[in-house]
Scaffold this active site. Structure first.
Site, PDB file in Angstrom:
ATOM      1  N   TYR A 133       0.830  -1.218   0.000  1.00  0.00           N
ATOM      2  CA  TYR A 133       0.000   0.000   0.000  1.00  0.00           C
ATOM      3  C   TYR A 133       0.865   1.268   0.000  1.00  0.00           C
ATOM      4  CZ  TYR A 133      -4.728  -1.817   1.204  1.00  0.00           C
ATOM      5  OH  TYR A 133      -5.963  -2.399   1.195  1.00  0.00           O
ATOM      6  N   ASP A 288      -8.890 -11.509  -4.397  1.00  0.00           N
ATOM      7  CA  ASP A 288      -8.366 -10.888  -3.173  1.00  0.00           C
ATOM      8  C   ASP A 288      -8.174 -11.950  -2.083  1.00  0.00           C
ATOM      9  OD1 ASP A 288      -7.324  -8.811  -1.705  1.00  0.00           O
ATOM     10  OD2 ASP A 288      -9.223  -7.793  -1.345  1.00  0.00           O
TER      11      ASP A 288
HETATM   12 ZN    ZN Z   1      -6.896  -3.976  -1.793  1.00  0.00          ZN
END
Ligand code: ZN
Length: 381
Positions: A133, A288
């Site tokens: 991230y 995911d």
């Molecule tokens: Zn994500």
């Protein structure tokens, strides 16, 4: 070693009718009718699989998975478990692309690399993304371009977060620089060097990517946004991004509460994006797997569960059973389209010369009857 799969209803991903598929080593050597008759090979040189009229499709290319686990955003107790070889195999995923996510502190790219290589040792052709991230991105060698150039399973960077309170709030300059580094690494190593972008809940949506691309020499497909079905408004914005030449990715894992909060179910999202003008071949579906999913009790966040890799296969089986005319679009979005998005040209197709990543399904069985990856038989007799 040759393997002949007979009597299969082939989706390459387009439906081609009942055909045979011949596998030689790690590749598909022939696709056609009654191939067995002309082969003139018997015994130990040829092994035969009778698909018994089952559906034969390319192995699933899942561009967002968390083989080392994910989560952690609700404290250490919310860390999710790793996703192993059997789970990917039994879900028909022959090419998972592994990524870190929110947590690049308690988890590392070194561990992810080891987990990806463990999947490869077991026969699953896993790949991975460097970074996470955060910006500046964590890397293995100290540099995004070096990771992509020098480390074979690394095909890009991600999932880099934008429009999310957990992101680093990267500036357009920072995003542009990362995409350029990824592209350079890809150029040097014959890879796509894509940036898979986690798009969060914030109203800014894809605007950070648009700003990063403005007045830059980068092609729009440098960025590959995922989770674009989390809001209908974002989905429409993503359809525009695909119309402009980008690839977009829809997340299949969800919960009833997320759907109530405005997430668009994957099957509907695919149809709506196409209706909004997104070219079907530039839309993919991913699981995911291993990522965390919020669990609510009486409207309050009560913890996190973990996304399953099985959601993709469940979607295929459901669509094949209930609306078969829609199945080729779904199968393409799970195979050919994501392979094209991340630049794995040998994946996602049933065609001569393609990798022999093959899944055989029977509609009344929850798991594939057969799974082959690069010609190696991982499931089925
Ligand atoms: Zn994500």
């Amino acid at each position: 070693m040759l393997t002949l799969i007979q009597n299969a209803s082939v989706y390459d991903p387009e439906p081609r009718g009942v055909l045979d598929v011949l596998v030689a080593g790690s590749k598909i050597a022939a696709v056609g009718e009654n191939l067995g008759k002309d082969l003139g090979i018997r015994g130990e040189l040829l092994s035969v699989i009778d698909a018994d009229g089952g559906i034969l499709m390319p192995g699933i290319v899942d561009v967002l998975t968390h083989p080392s686990g994910g989560g952690g955003e609700g404290g250490f107790g919310n860390r999710t478990a790793a996703v192993g070889f059997e789970e990917f195999r039994d879900a028909g995923i022959t090419c998972p692309v592994g990524a870190l996510g929110t947590d690049s502190v308690g988890r590392s790219l070194d561990v992810l690399f080891a987990d990806v290589m463990a999947l490869r040792d077991n026969g699953i052709d896993a790949h991975m993304l460097t970074g996470a991230y955060r910006v500046p991105p964590p890397t293995i060698t100290g540099d995004v371009a070096r990771d992509i150039t020098l480390i074979e399973p690394v095909i890009g960077i991600g999932e880099l977060a934008i429009s999310d309170h957990r992101s680093s709030q990267a500036t357009p300059d920072e995003l542009r620089r990362i995409a350029a580094d990824a592209r350079l690494g890809g150029t040097l190593s014959g890879k796509r060097g894509v940036v898979l972008v986690h798009v969060g809940d914030a109203g800014s949506g894809l605007a950070p990517l648009r700003k990063a691309l403005e007045n830059s020499a980068l092609p729009v497909r440098s960025f590959y946004p995922t989770h674009v079905n989390r809001r209908r408004e974002l989905l429409n914005e993503a359809a525009g991004f695909a119309r402009d030449g980008g690839f977009i990715d829809i997340t299949v894992s969800t919960t009833p509460e997320l759907l109530e909060l405005g997430e668009v179910a994957a099957r509907d999202a695919l149809q709506e994006a196409i209706a909004a003008g997104a070219p079907a071949e530039r839309i993919s579906l991913s699981s995911d797997a291993g990522g965390s999913l919020p669990v609510f009790h009486d409207g309050e966040l009560a913890g996190f569960s973990s996304a399953s890799p099985r959601v993709l296969l469940e979607l295929v089986l459901d669509v094949l059973a209930r609306e078969a005319e829609f199945a080729p679009l779904v199968i393409a979005a799970l195979t050919r389209n994501p392979a094209a998005a991340v630049g794995l040209a040998n994946k996602g197709r049933i065609a001569v010369g393609a990798d022999a990543d093959i899944v055989v399904l029977n509609l009344d069985q929850p798991a594939p009857s057969h799974v082959l990856c690069k010609g190696r038989r991982l499931r089925g007799d």
